[in-house]
Design a protein around this motif. Structure first.
Motif, short mmCIF file in Angstrom:
data_model
loop_
_atom_site.label_atom_id
_atom_site.label_comp_id
_atom_site.label_asym_id
_atom_site.label_seq_id
_atom_site.Cartn_x
_atom_site.Cartn_y
_atom_site.Cartn_z
N ALA A 143 0.38 -1.02 0.14
CA ALA A 143 0.08 0.10 0.06
C ALA A 143 0.61 0.82 -0.15
O ALA A 143 0.82 2.34 -0.91
CB ALA A 143 -0.89 0.26 1.48
N VAL A 144 1.63 0.95 0.65
CA VAL A 144 2.93 2.40 0.68
C VAL A 144 3.56 2.72 -0.49
O VAL A 144 4.18 3.34 -0.83
CB VAL A 144 3.89 2.28 2.30
CG1 VAL A 144 4.89 3.22 1.53
CG2 VAL A 144 2.75 2.27 3.65
N ALA A 145 3.95 1.42 -1.32
CA ALA A 145 4.07 1.42 -2.05
C ALA A 145 3.46 2.06 -3.91
O ALA A 145 4.23 2.56 -4.86
CB ALA A 145 5.08 0.52 -3.22
N TYR A 146 2.63 1.64 -3.49
CA TYR A 146 1.33 2.48 -4.63
C TYR A 146 1.40 3.59 -3.98
O TYR A 146 1.11 4.43 -5.62
CB TYR A 146 0.19 1.13 -3.95
CG TYR A 146 -1.32 2.19 -5.02
CD1 TYR A 146 -1.61 1.34 -6.16
CD2 TYR A 146 -1.96 2.40 -4.45
CE1 TYR A 146 -2.48 2.04 -7.10
CE2 TYR A 146 -2.85 3.07 -5.18
CZ TYR A 146 -3.59 3.22 -6.51
OH TYR A 146 -4.15 3.54 -7.11
N VAL A 147 1.22 3.42 -2.88
CA VAL A 147 0.80 5.60 -3.05
C VAL A 147 1.43 6.38 -2.99
O VAL A 147 2.14 7.34 -4.21
CB VAL A 147 0.74 5.40 -1.68
CG1 VAL A 147 0.60 7.44 -0.76
CG2 VAL A 147 -0.92 5.10 -0.65
N LEU A 148 2.91 5.79 -2.80
CA LEU A 148 4.40 6.34 -3.11
C LEU A 148 4.29 6.28 -4.59
O LEU A 148 4.85 7.11 -5.37
CB LEU A 148 5.51 5.98 -2.64
CG LEU A 148 5.51 6.53 -1.20
CD1 LEU A 148 6.86 5.81 -1.13
CD2 LEU A 148 5.41 7.75 -0.85
N ASN A 149 4.45 5.70 -5.28
CA ASN A 149 4.63 5.61 -7.34
C ASN A 149 3.41 5.95 -7.65
O ASN A 149 3.50 6.35 -9.05
CB ASN A 149 4.11 4.21 -7.14
CG ASN A 149 5.74 3.63 -6.92
OD1 ASN A 149 6.67 3.46 -6.92
ND2 ASN A 149 5.25 1.32 -6.94
N GLN A 150 2.28 6.95 -7.48
CA GLN A 150 1.64 8.29 -7.84
C GLN A 150 1.56 9.10 -8.14
O GLN A 150 1.13 9.82 -8.49
CB GLN A 150 -0.27 8.10 -6.92
CG GLN A 150 -0.52 6.38 -6.65
CD GLN A 150 -0.86 6.04 -7.91
OE1 GLN A 150 -1.87 6.45 -8.96
NE2 GLN A 150 -0.42 4.79 -8.03
N TRP A 151 2.85 9.55 -7.19
CA TRP A 151 3.64 10.30 -7.00
C TRP A 151 4.81 10.76 -8.01
O TRP A 151 4.77 10.29 -8.98
CB TRP A 151 3.75 11.53 -5.60
CG TRP A 151 3.95 12.45 -5.15
CD1 TRP A 151 5.50 13.20 -5.01
CD2 TRP A 151 3.83 13.78 -6.17
NE1 TRP A 151 5.14 14.61 -5.25
CE2 TRP A 151 4.61 14.59 -6.06
CE3 TRP A 151 2.48 13.89 -6.74
CZ2 TRP A 151 4.57 16.08 -6.56
CZ3 TRP A 151 2.91 14.98 -7.54
CH2 TRP A 151 3.03 15.92 -7.06
#
Length: 459
Positions: free
Chosen positions: A289-297
């Protein structure tokens, strides 16, 4: 013949002037078994032959083997015994996120969370170092000044003297290590209280920082240099973020399974394999989930990866090595640790060396983030936030309890409060008051927890 100089044991009827009758058998006393206590026969049990031992079973493991009912029993036992661990911090962090997200929907956006992960890196690295000193029940007031003087040395060597980025970073870290060695020596060998030594360091190293910077006051670093990229570089490829998350989950699962396998082969009780699978699944959900959120930026920040690496490695050293166990032992009781053969001065010096070294690394990241090193680097709320993060995250001010994950959790709390209030355009004075209130609540919770442990006989 018995030696009349030996003391007489009045509890043993067979003791005659220190001599024992070897032909008459001796009874083994019936002593109740207490959890975690010495291995003794149960009341009314059969006598044990010489050298025999009764195996002790951790009641917490047995409770976990009972399934959800066992977990509920274990939870109630921990609450009564004041052993809540990081649960209050995690619950508080969730509440903070819910409140600020309800006030501003940008709080949990990919951009804000990515910026938050970079903002907490420098002070978080300093907090990782202060955890080691707090585990001893001591304090280091010089960490802010150490981070500032290390940043000043980095800038002067790199810009004014033309040193390479790697050489300047190594020199700055080496200075931090040397400062910790000096302060640890005065505390552990000379006997000067840590509070006085580090208070002198707070003043002295700040003066050294001003002297190194000289009339320039502020030295700007080069953009796009290796130093600048410590906090400006992002792993843009999506696979990198997910790969780091997957590697963390895999390492955790393998280490837990190997521990389970070793204990099973040794015939020791262990937590069920379902428990390991459940914990691994929870970690996987959080990591991806953290990796997904960071990849959105822009992707996964390098600063966050380095910060987490120091947290994980520090925790492994504390929990999985003999050195880490000695650190906890000294923090739990100096005299007991000394009688156990632990070199208390060496452990104390090493803790201050680690603390100052991490402060130097944090100063480097602070300079990297603002692309300069000045007279204000390491000042302000750096010291208070680093100590507050470790304490809020669960490290005890009284020593003997805590982990490097405390620095991560505490910095998330402090950083979330600061970020949320910035989005609401709240005055900085209010942020300081709320942070102070959270710190006081953490210390009160720690004190109440210790009293509960003493009442339950687990202190």
């Amino acid at each position: 013949m018995p030696d009349p100089r030996e003391p007489v044991d009045p509890r043993d009827p067979d003791d005659r002037r220190g001599g024992l009758d070897p032909d008459k058998p001796r009874d083994v006393p019936n002593v109740p078994v207490t959890p975690g206590g010495p291995e003794q026969p149960e009341p009314g049990g059969a006598e044990l032959p010489p050298g025999a031992a009764v195996s002790q079973v951790d009641p917490r493991i047995l409770m976990r083997q009972e399934g959800f009912a066992g977990y509920w029993t274990e939870f109630k036992r921990r609450v009564r015994g004041g052993e809540l661990g990081s649960l209050p911090v995690i619950c508080g962090l969730i509440v903070i996120w819910i409140v600020f997200q309800s006030l501003n929907d940008r709080f949990l956006s990919a951009q804000n969370l990515s910026n938050l992960s970079i903002q907490i890196a420098s002070t978080g690295l300093i907090a990782v170092g202060i955890v080691w000193v707090l585990l001893l029940g001591e304090i280091d007031l010089s960490i802010g000044s150490v981070s500032g003087v290390s940043a000043a040395i980095l800038a002067v060597l790199n810009i004014n003297h033309g040193w390479s980025d790697a050489a300047a970073i190594a020199a700055a870290v080496g200075v931090g290590c040397g400062i910790g060695l000096i302060q640890g020596f005065f505390f552990a060998k000379i006997g000067v209280p840590a509070f006085v030594v580090t208070l002198a360091g707070l003043i002295g190293w700040q003066g050294l920082q001003l002297y190194i910077l000289g009339s320039q006051g502020t030295i700007n670093l080069r953009y796009n240099s290796s130093i600048h990229k410590l906090t400006s570089y992002y792993f843009e490829y999506v696979a990198v973020g997910y790969g780091i998350a997957g590697a963390c989950v895999l390492v955790y699962a393998v280490s837990r399974y190997l521990q389970y396998n070793r204990r099973t082969k040794a015939g020791l009780p262990t937590i069920p394999i379902q428990d390991i699978a459940f914990r691994t699944a929870v970690l996987a959900v959080i990591a991806f989930a953290v990796a997904y959120v960071l990849n959105q930026w822009y992707g996964t920040p390098l600063a966050l990866v380095i910060f987490l690496a120091f947290v994980i490695v520090g925790d492994l050293i504390l929990r999985r090595t003999a050195y880490g166990r000695k650190m906890y032992a000294v923090g739990g009781g100096v005299e007991a640790a000394r009688r156990a053969g632990i070199s208390v001065p060496l452990i104390r010096i090493s803790a201050f060396v680690i603390c100052s070294t991490m402060a130097a690394i944090g100063g480097i990241f602070a300079a990297s983030r603002i692309v300069s090193a000045g007279q204000s680097t390491g000042s302000g709320d750096v010291l208070t936030n680093a100590i507050a993060a470790a304490v809020i995250g669960g490290t005890s001010l009284f020593g003997g309890r805590g982990s490097t994950y405390s620095a991560l959790l505490g910095m998330l709390v402090i950083g979330s409060i600061s970020s949320g209030m910035d989005l609401q355009s709240v005055n900085s004075s209010v942020k300081l008051m709320i942070t102070g209130a959270v710190l006081l609540a953490a210390v009160v919770l720690d004190s109440v927890s210790r009293r509960s442990q003493k009442a339950s006989g687990r202190a």
